[in-house]
Motif scaffolding. Structure first.
Motif, mmCIF file in Angstrom:
data_model
loop_
_atom_site.group_PDB
_atom_site.id
_atom_site.type_symbol
_atom_site.label_atom_id
_atom_site.label_comp_id
_atom_site.label_asym_id
_atom_site.label_seq_id
_atom_site.Cartn_x
_atom_site.Cartn_y
_atom_site.Cartn_z
ATOM 1 N N GLY A 37 0.815 -1.219 0.000
ATOM 2 C CA GLY A 37 0.000 0.000 0.000
ATOM 3 C C GLY A 37 0.845 1.263 0.000
ATOM 4 O O GLY A 37 2.047 1.238 -0.268
ATOM 5 N N ASP A 38 0.193 2.332 0.320
ATOM 6 C CA ASP A 38 0.706 3.693 0.206
ATOM 7 C C ASP A 38 2.145 3.862 0.720
ATOM 8 O O ASP A 38 2.375 3.825 1.922
ATOM 9 N N ILE A 39 3.065 4.128 -0.182
ATOM 10 C CA ILE A 39 4.472 4.330 0.162
ATOM 11 C C ILE A 39 4.708 5.764 0.661
ATOM 12 O O ILE A 39 5.475 5.998 1.586
ATOM 13 N N GLY A 43 -0.752 2.121 -5.365
ATOM 14 C CA GLY A 43 -0.859 3.566 -5.536
ATOM 15 C C GLY A 43 -0.375 4.382 -4.344
ATOM 16 O O GLY A 43 0.035 3.840 -3.319
ATOM 17 N N ASP A 44 -0.410 5.711 -4.522
ATOM 18 C CA ASP A 44 0.064 6.656 -3.509
ATOM 19 C C ASP A 44 1.547 6.439 -3.185
ATOM 20 O O ASP A 44 1.935 6.239 -2.022
ATOM 21 N N ILE A 45 2.374 6.559 -4.208
ATOM 22 C CA ILE A 45 3.821 6.486 -4.025
ATOM 23 C C ILE A 45 4.346 7.842 -3.542
ATOM 24 O O ILE A 45 5.332 7.910 -2.823
ATOM 25 N N GLY A 84 -2.995 5.676 -7.441
ATOM 26 C CA GLY A 84 -3.618 6.184 -6.216
ATOM 27 C C GLY A 84 -4.151 7.588 -6.432
ATOM 28 O O GLY A 84 -3.816 8.243 -7.421
ATOM 29 N N ASN A 85 -4.956 8.057 -5.488
ATOM 30 C CA ASN A 85 -5.512 9.400 -5.635
ATOM 31 C C ASN A 85 -4.414 10.475 -5.614
ATOM 32 O O ASN A 85 -4.583 11.533 -6.210
ATOM 33 N N HIS A 86 -3.273 10.190 -4.972
ATOM 34 C CA HIS A 86 -2.217 11.210 -4.941
ATOM 35 C C HIS A 86 -1.560 11.403 -6.310
ATOM 36 O O HIS A 86 -1.230 12.528 -6.681
ATOM 37 N N GLU A 87 -1.379 10.304 -7.059
ATOM 38 C CA GLU A 87 -0.833 10.455 -8.419
ATOM 39 C C GLU A 87 -1.845 11.191 -9.309
ATOM 40 O O GLU A 87 -1.483 12.073 -10.108
ATOM 41 N N VAL A 115 -7.362 -2.463 -6.863
ATOM 42 C CA VAL A 115 -7.745 -1.066 -7.085
ATOM 43 C C VAL A 115 -7.334 -0.294 -5.837
ATOM 44 O O VAL A 115 -7.210 -0.888 -4.761
ATOM 45 N N HIS A 116 -7.096 1.014 -5.956
ATOM 46 C CA HIS A 116 -6.601 1.767 -4.802
ATOM 47 C C HIS A 116 -7.642 1.878 -3.685
ATOM 48 O O HIS A 116 -7.327 1.694 -2.520
ATOM 49 N N ALA A 117 -8.886 2.212 -4.034
ATOM 50 C CA ALA A 117 -9.865 2.473 -2.962
ATOM 51 C C ALA A 117 -11.091 1.574 -3.042
ATOM 52 O O ALA A 117 -11.348 0.802 -2.131
#
Ligand code: MN
Length: 244
Positions: free
Chosen positions: A16-18, A52-54, A82-85, A151-153
């Motif tokens: 998960g989120d790095i 996602g969310d690297i 991820g939502n951050h990308e 999927v991310h979420a």
């Protein structure tokens, strides 16, 4: 791919989120039996799946992006967005004429703060950052195979089927990014649901002021809750709901 006769029995490591914690990620991979071959982490029998969310928040965002991208390009990892990308793409893309905005994701103090560490760490490497932004377009929103999905979420089967029809794959392009700026559009719903999850509006015009000072009328929900009866049964976010 080399060793493709093992692919059917290959195991996945879901990571998960790095959020820019490249050293922690390297230690984690080593603990799980990955080792560097020609500078890129890989495992003989396993494949990492980054969900996602690297980017954002952490101290080594560039390093995290290089580490992950190298693994993906080598075939030792896969990734979904991820939502951050997604937010970074919107933040760094100019809005089209007539939209009334300068940037697709507006440069508000809140949005500035969320992406600040990423932009700071790439400040001396603008070409590299642009190259990663281009790479983000090649990251699928989801992995959908017979025996494996990621999927991310939130996995929304109906939206995903429609998305495949419209986009002919699992990736967005610049037109889709622009369309998604309207949250009620199909593109907006895809990005919001798959990358951020589900939410509910608070009853009777209530609002929550988060720790970040941002006032919300919606709260994130556990779409996986079994037989929920109250808002407390489905709330899924760091900020608590109003006690009443
Ligand atoms: Mn996220």
């Amino acid at each position: 791919m080399a060793g493709s006769n093992h692919t059917a029995s290959r195991g996945y490591d879901i990571i998960g989120d790095i959020h820019g914690c490249a050293n922690t990620l390297a230690r984690l991979l080593e603990q799980m039996g990955y080792s560097k071959v020609n500078g890129v982490y890989q495992h003989r029998r396993r494949q990492a799946v980054f969900i996602g969310d690297i980017i954002d928040r952490g101290p080594r965002i560039r390093e995290a992006l290089h580490l992950v991208r190298n693994m993906v390009e080598r075939g030792s990892a896969r990734i979904v967005m991820g939502n951050h990308e997604y937010n970074a793409l919107g933040y760094c893309t100019r809005a089209r004429a007539g939209s009334g905005k300068t940037w697709l994701r507006e440069h508000t103090p809140r949005h500035d703060r969320l992406i600040r560490e990423t932009l700071d760490q790439f400040e001396a490497h603008p070409h590299e950052w642009n190259d990663f932004l281009e790479w983000f377009y090649t990251i699928p929103l989801f992995i959908d195979e017979d025996d494996f999905r990621a999927v991310h979420a939130c996995w929304d089967g109906k939206l995903i089927e429609q998305f495949k029809q419209v986009q002919g794959g699992a990736c967005i392009d610049e037109d889709f990014l622009h369309a998604s700026a309207a949250i009620d559009s199909f593109a907006g719903q895809v990005m919001d649901t798959l990358l951020r999850g589900t939410d509910l509006r608070l009853p009777q015009g209530m609002k929550i002021k988060g720790r970040d000072g941002y006032v919300r009328e919606f709260f994130r929900t556990k779409f996986w809750a079994d037989n929920p009866h109250s808002y407390a049964d489905v709330v899924f976010q760091p900020d608590p709901l109003p006690p009443e």
